[in-house]
Design an enzyme around this catalytic site. Structure first.
Site, PDB file in Angstrom:
ATOM      1  N   LEU A 105      46.202 -46.861  -8.683  1.00 46.11           N
ATOM      2  CA  LEU A 105      47.037 -45.730  -8.299  1.00 46.11           C
ATOM      3  C   LEU A 105      48.397 -46.060  -8.886  1.00 46.11           C
ATOM      4  O   LEU A 105      48.893 -47.168  -8.683  1.00 46.11           O
ATOM      5  CB  LEU A 105      47.151 -45.625  -6.775  1.00 46.11           C
ATOM      6  CG  LEU A 105      46.094 -44.822  -6.017  1.00 46.11           C
ATOM      7  CD1 LEU A 105      46.396 -44.860  -4.524  1.00 46.11           C
ATOM      8  CD2 LEU A 105      46.034 -43.385  -6.494  1.00 46.11           C
ATOM      9  N   ASP A 106      48.998 -45.115  -9.600  1.00 47.34           N
ATOM     10  CA  ASP A 106      50.238 -45.473 -10.274  1.00 47.34           C
ATOM     11  C   ASP A 106      51.376 -45.737  -9.281  1.00 47.34           C
ATOM     12  O   ASP A 106      51.284 -45.431  -8.090  1.00 47.34           O
ATOM     13  CB  ASP A 106      50.621 -44.436 -11.338  1.00 47.34           C
ATOM     14  CG  ASP A 106      50.973 -43.082 -10.770  1.00 47.34           C
ATOM     15  OD1 ASP A 106      51.910 -43.016  -9.962  1.00 47.34           O
ATOM     16  OD2 ASP A 106      50.321 -42.097 -11.143  1.00 47.34           O
ATOM     17  N   TYR A 107      52.432 -46.299  -9.790  1.00 43.41           N
ATOM     18  CA  TYR A 107      53.570 -46.788  -8.994  1.00 43.41           C
ATOM     19  C   TYR A 107      54.117 -45.737  -8.026  1.00 43.41           C
ATOM     20  O   TYR A 107      54.439 -46.049  -6.873  1.00 43.41           O
ATOM     21  CB  TYR A 107      54.672 -47.234  -9.962  1.00 43.41           C
ATOM     22  CG  TYR A 107      55.896 -47.859  -9.321  1.00 43.41           C
ATOM     23  CD1 TYR A 107      55.855 -49.164  -8.837  1.00 43.41           C
ATOM     24  CD2 TYR A 107      57.092 -47.150  -9.231  1.00 43.41           C
ATOM     25  CE1 TYR A 107      56.989 -49.745  -8.264  1.00 43.41           C
ATOM     26  CE2 TYR A 107      58.221 -47.719  -8.664  1.00 43.41           C
ATOM     27  CZ  TYR A 107      58.163 -49.021  -8.182  1.00 43.41           C
ATOM     28  OH  TYR A 107      59.270 -49.595  -7.612  1.00 43.41           O
TER      29      TYR A 107
END
Length: 244
Positions: A105-107
């Site tokens: 899951l991106d930042y």
């Protein structure tokens, strides 16, 4: 009687030491020992009691563990970060086993993230051929038309990728703020899939959360908290991937 012996490269990969492909290279290069003897033949089976070394490093056999984390925004989906930012394993620091995120899951995104030391389980869930549904809720800037939304299921070309949603549902529309809340179901997990897909249509994502992964939901979890999966949930996730 069940044969508990397993292929050597599989046991090495499951230990978290390296990937199965690299493990095969170590074997054929003569860098793997079983009970003190060099083994170079792929497909060699080993017993749970066997002692294995890879390039002089003992392979530690850990019990498999499975956790579900509610990843908050501002945390990297990795076990380390060269910039010194907080990573997801920092949130599970008291767990003795070495666990790794299943996908990413991106930042700037939040929601369900699975972590495990079972490489086979992780690969099964990440590979698109197993078609495990992941449901996201995205707040997008702008008001996509029906034609734009229909394109999500057909596919949005972005760079070398065709980014698709299996399904979508409009949850709410805010004309004053010029934004829409969308529920998107994906089976693939390309890098920044939802964000790139929506940007490709001209509607950048302002906020993104993964609400469910297969049969798993965030019910009962707060951001930054985690829990172990139950044996029933692990079995259900395996069966879901294998379509049993």
């Amino acid at each position: 009687m069940t044969d508990k012996n397993e292929r050597l490269q599989k046991v090495i990969a499951q230990s978290g030491l390296t990937s199965r492909r690299k493990a095969e290279g170590y074997i054929t290069d003569g860098k793997v020992k079983v009970n003190g003897q060099v083994v170079t033949e792929l497909g060699t089976k080993v017993a749970p009691s066997d002692t294995i070394e890879v390039d002089g490093i003992p392979v530690e056999k850990e019990e498999f563990v499975y956790y579900m984390l509610y990843k908050p925004r501002g945390v990297i989906s990795s076990v380390k970060d060269e910039k010194g930012r907080k990573v997801v394993t920092d949130l599970l620091a008291e767990i003795p086993e070495r666990v790794y995120p299943v996908g990413r899951l991106d930042y700037d995104s939040s929601g369900i993230l699975l972590l495990t030391n079972d490489g086979e389980f992780a690969n099964m869930l990440m590979h698109p051929k197993y078609e495990v549904d992941k449901v996201y809720v995205a707040k997008v800037k702008g008001l996509p038309s029906k034609t734009d939304l229909a394109q999500l299921k057909k596919g949005v070309k972005e760079g070398q990728d065709i980014l698709k949603a299996v399904n979508y549902n409009v949850l709410s529309v805010d004309k004053k703020k010029d934004s829409m809340l969308l529920e998107l179901t994906l089976r693939e997990g390309k890098n920044r899939h939802v964000r790139r897909m929506m940007e490709g249509l001209g509607y950048p994502v302002e906020k993104l959360k993964r609400e469910s992964y297969g049969i798993l939901t965030l019910d009962g979890l707060q951001p930054g908290k985690y829990r172990a999966l139950t044996p029933k949930e692990i079995k259900q996730m395996r069966n879901l991937a294998l379509k049993l």
